[in-house]
Design a protein around this motif. Structure first.
Motif, PDB file in Angstrom:
ATOM      1  N   ILE A   6      16.616 -17.807  35.730  1.00 32.94           N
ATOM      2  CA  ILE A   6      16.609 -18.812  34.671  1.00 32.94           C
ATOM      3  C   ILE A   6      17.280 -20.068  35.225  1.00 32.94           C
ATOM      4  O   ILE A   6      18.166 -19.992  36.084  1.00 32.94           O
ATOM      5  CB  ILE A   6      17.286 -18.329  33.375  1.00 32.94           C
ATOM      6  N   THR A   7      16.840 -21.201  34.711  1.00 33.19           N
ATOM      7  CA  THR A   7      17.336 -22.491  35.194  1.00 33.19           C
ATOM      8  C   THR A   7      17.766 -23.355  34.019  1.00 33.19           C
ATOM      9  O   THR A   7      17.084 -23.406  32.994  1.00 33.19           O
ATOM     10  CB  THR A   7      16.239 -23.225  35.986  1.00 33.19           C
ATOM     11  N   LYS A   8      18.897 -24.024  34.194  1.00 32.23           N
ATOM     12  CA  LYS A   8      19.372 -25.009  33.222  1.00 32.23           C
ATOM     13  C   LYS A   8      19.598 -26.305  33.974  1.00 32.23           C
ATOM     14  O   LYS A   8      20.091 -26.304  35.098  1.00 32.23           O
ATOM     15  CB  LYS A   8      20.666 -24.535  32.556  1.00 32.23           C
ATOM     16  N   GLN A   9      19.214 -27.419  33.356  1.00 33.00           N
ATOM     17  CA  GLN A   9      19.351 -28.726  33.980  1.00 33.00           C
ATOM     18  C   GLN A   9      20.442 -29.542  33.311  1.00 33.00           C
ATOM     19  O   GLN A   9      20.650 -29.440  32.102  1.00 33.00           O
ATOM     20  CB  GLN A   9      18.022 -29.472  33.921  1.00 33.00           C
ATOM     21  N   PHE A  10      21.111 -30.345  34.127  1.00 33.12           N
ATOM     22  CA  PHE A  10      22.224 -31.177  33.676  1.00 33.12           C
ATOM     23  C   PHE A  10      22.056 -32.566  34.271  1.00 33.12           C
ATOM     24  O   PHE A  10      21.394 -32.732  35.297  1.00 33.12           O
ATOM     25  CB  PHE A  10      23.554 -30.586  34.152  1.00 33.12           C
ATOM     26  N   SER A  11      22.692 -33.550  33.667  1.00 32.78           N
ATOM     27  CA  SER A  11      22.698 -34.892  34.243  1.00 32.78           C
ATOM     28  C   SER A  11      24.081 -35.505  34.055  1.00 32.78           C
ATOM     29  O   SER A  11      24.797 -35.189  33.096  1.00 32.78           O
ATOM     30  CB  SER A  11      21.615 -35.763  33.612  1.00 32.78           C
ATOM     31  N   ASP A  60      26.317 -20.024  27.635  1.00 36.19           N
ATOM     32  CA  ASP A  60      27.390 -19.594  28.541  1.00 36.19           C
ATOM     33  C   ASP A  60      27.260 -20.274  29.902  1.00 36.19           C
ATOM     34  O   ASP A  60      28.258 -20.699  30.490  1.00 36.19           O
ATOM     35  CB  ASP A  60      27.368 -18.072  28.709  1.00 36.19           C
ATOM     36  N   LEU A  61      26.041 -20.405  30.407  1.00 38.31           N
ATOM     37  CA  LEU A  61      25.820 -21.096  31.670  1.00 38.31           C
ATOM     38  C   LEU A  61      26.183 -22.573  31.531  1.00 38.31           C
ATOM     39  O   LEU A  61      26.835 -23.150  32.408  1.00 38.31           O
ATOM     40  CB  LEU A  61      24.361 -20.942  32.120  1.00 38.31           C
ATOM     41  N   LYS A  62      25.806 -23.164  30.413  1.00 32.70           N
ATOM     42  CA  LYS A  62      26.134 -24.573  30.160  1.00 32.70           C
ATOM     43  C   LYS A  62      27.645 -24.785  30.158  1.00 32.70           C
ATOM     44  O   LYS A  62      28.138 -25.759  30.728  1.00 32.70           O
ATOM     45  CB  LYS A  62      25.536 -25.012  28.818  1.00 32.70           C
ATOM     46  N   LYS A  63      28.381 -23.888  29.537  1.00 32.89           N
ATOM     47  CA  LYS A  63      29.844 -24.008  29.474  1.00 32.89           C
ATOM     48  C   LYS A  63      30.446 -24.026  30.880  1.00 32.89           C
ATOM     49  O   LYS A  63      31.306 -24.853  31.192  1.00 32.89           O
ATOM     50  CB  LYS A  63      30.425 -22.860  28.652  1.00 32.89           C
ATOM     51  N   ILE A  64      29.994 -23.126  31.739  1.00 32.10           N
ATOM     52  CA  ILE A  64      30.510 -23.050  33.109  1.00 32.10           C
ATOM     53  C   ILE A  64      30.230 -24.348  33.863  1.00 32.10           C
ATOM     54  O   ILE A  64      31.132 -24.942  34.461  1.00 32.10           O
ATOM     55  CB  ILE A  64      29.883 -21.853  33.859  1.00 32.10           C
ATOM     56  N   VAL A  65      28.990 -24.796  33.837  1.00 31.89           N
ATOM     57  CA  VAL A  65      28.604 -25.982  34.611  1.00 31.89           C
ATOM     58  C   VAL A  65      29.253 -27.239  34.040  1.00 31.89           C
ATOM     59  O   VAL A  65      29.697 -28.113  34.786  1.00 31.89           O
ATOM     60  CB  VAL A  65      27.070 -26.110  34.697  1.00 31.89           C
ATOM     61  N   LYS A  66      29.335 -27.337  32.725  1.00 32.95           N
ATOM     62  CA  LYS A  66      30.005 -28.491  32.122  1.00 32.95           C
ATOM     63  C   LYS A  66      31.471 -28.554  32.550  1.00 32.95           C
ATOM     64  O   LYS A  66      31.954 -29.613  32.953  1.00 32.95           O
ATOM     65  CB  LYS A  66      29.916 -28.433  30.590  1.00 32.95           C
ATOM     66  N   GLU A  67      32.177 -27.437  32.455  1.00 31.91           N
ATOM     67  CA  GLU A  67      33.601 -27.433  32.792  1.00 31.91           C
ATOM     68  C   GLU A  67      33.850 -27.684  34.270  1.00 31.91           C
ATOM     69  O   GLU A  67      34.780 -28.401  34.634  1.00 31.91           O
ATOM     70  CB  GLU A  67      34.244 -26.107  32.365  1.00 31.91           C
ATOM     71  N   GLU A  68      33.045 -27.083  35.132  1.00 27.84           N
ATOM     72  CA  GLU A  68      33.272 -27.163  36.576  1.00 27.84           C
ATOM     73  C   GLU A  68      32.733 -28.436  37.217  1.00 27.84           C
ATOM     74  O   GLU A  68      33.266 -28.892  38.215  1.00 27.84           O
ATOM     75  CB  GLU A  68      32.665 -25.942  37.278  1.00 27.84           C
ATOM     76  N   ILE A  69      31.673 -28.999  36.651  1.00 30.18           N
ATOM     77  CA  ILE A  69      31.022 -30.132  37.317  1.00 30.18           C
ATOM     78  C   ILE A  69      30.863 -31.338  36.398  1.00 30.18           C
ATOM     79  O   ILE A  69      31.434 -32.396  36.652  1.00 30.18           O
ATOM     80  CB  ILE A  69      29.665 -29.700  37.916  1.00 30.18           C
ATOM     81  N   VAL A  70      30.080 -31.211  35.347  1.00 25.57           N
ATOM     82  CA  VAL A  70      29.724 -32.371  34.539  1.00 25.57           C
ATOM     83  C   VAL A  70      30.954 -33.063  33.968  1.00 25.57           C
ATOM     84  O   VAL A  70      31.115 -34.279  34.121  1.00 25.57           O
ATOM     85  CB  VAL A  70      28.724 -31.984  33.422  1.00 25.57           C
ATOM     86  N   ASP A  71      31.845 -32.324  33.316  1.00 27.17           N
ATOM     87  CA  ASP A  71      33.019 -32.940  32.702  1.00 27.17           C
ATOM     88  C   ASP A  71      33.938 -33.591  33.731  1.00 27.17           C
ATOM     89  O   ASP A  71      34.644 -34.547  33.423  1.00 27.17           O
ATOM     90  CB  ASP A  71      33.824 -31.922  31.888  1.00 27.17           C
ATOM     91  N   GLN A  72      33.943 -33.095  34.960  1.00 25.44           N
ATOM     92  CA  GLN A  72      34.810 -33.650  35.997  1.00 25.44           C
ATOM     93  C   GLN A  72      34.165 -34.832  36.720  1.00 25.44           C
ATOM     94  O   GLN A  72      34.826 -35.823  37.010  1.00 25.44           O
ATOM     95  CB  GLN A  72      35.171 -32.565  37.017  1.00 25.44           C
ATOM     96  N   PHE A  73      32.874 -34.724  37.029  1.00 21.32           N
ATOM     97  CA  PHE A  73      32.213 -35.732  37.852  1.00 21.32           C
ATOM     98  C   PHE A  73      31.568 -36.865  37.056  1.00 21.32           C
ATOM     99  O   PHE A  73      31.334 -37.938  37.607  1.00 21.32           O
ATOM    100  CB  PHE A  73      31.165 -35.076  38.760  1.00 21.32           C
TER     101      PHE A  73
END
Length: 150
Positions: A6-11, A60-73
């Motif tokens: 499964i894939t989730k996209q972020f920007s 759950d995947l969104k939470k991980i990626v948001k906390e580790e990458i999106v919210d920081q970068f």
């Protein structure tokens, strides 16, 4: 049981500069990054589980990626902490800007390696990170595959 990806996209928007580079990217500039995160696992077969049929809940995947990458970068500027850009970084920080200092040259290639480690460290043991695609522009991207990094 079949393995499913499964894939989730972020920007997110991030600035950076490549110290020592021989082109325009030596200057501070930014990108509208797009990150595709693909994980692989078996769908949950326990029909009493609220996540029945899912490999991982997209939330759950969104939470991980948001906390580790999106919210920081997002809306931060990334510099290699071992370059003269440290002076600029400190000036920006003193003026209230979000600055991230990293151990590497902040290219898409190195950022995607960093992101893979951050995400892998947070995934449940039953889920594997399959791949990441970090798109810097409409025509330029870096990809990380677990199978290439065994």
């Amino acid at each position: 049981m079949s393995k499913i990806r499964i894939t989730k996209q972020f920007s997110f928007e991030t600035g950076h500069a490549l110290f020592g580079y021989d082109g325009k990217c030596k200057n501070v500039h930014g990108h509208s990054y797009k990150l595709s995160v693909t994980v692989i696992g078996n769908p949950i077969t326990d029909n009493s589980n609220v996540k029945f049929g899912m490999v991982i809940d997209f939330t759950d995947l969104k939470k991980i990626v948001k906390e580790e990458i999106v919210d920081q970068f997002d809306h931060a500027t990334v510099f290699n902490k071992n370059t003269p850009h440290i002076e600029l970084a400190n000036e920006l920080k003193s003026r209230g800007h979000d600055v991230i200092l990293v151990e590497y040259q902040p290219t898409s290639e190195n950022m995607v390696i960093d992101f893979a480690k951050r995400i892998q460290d947070r995934l449940p043991k039953t889920i594997e990170l399959h791949s990441l695609k970090l798109q810097e522009t409409e025509t330029s991207f870096a990809e990380w595959y677990a199978s290439d990094n065994l």
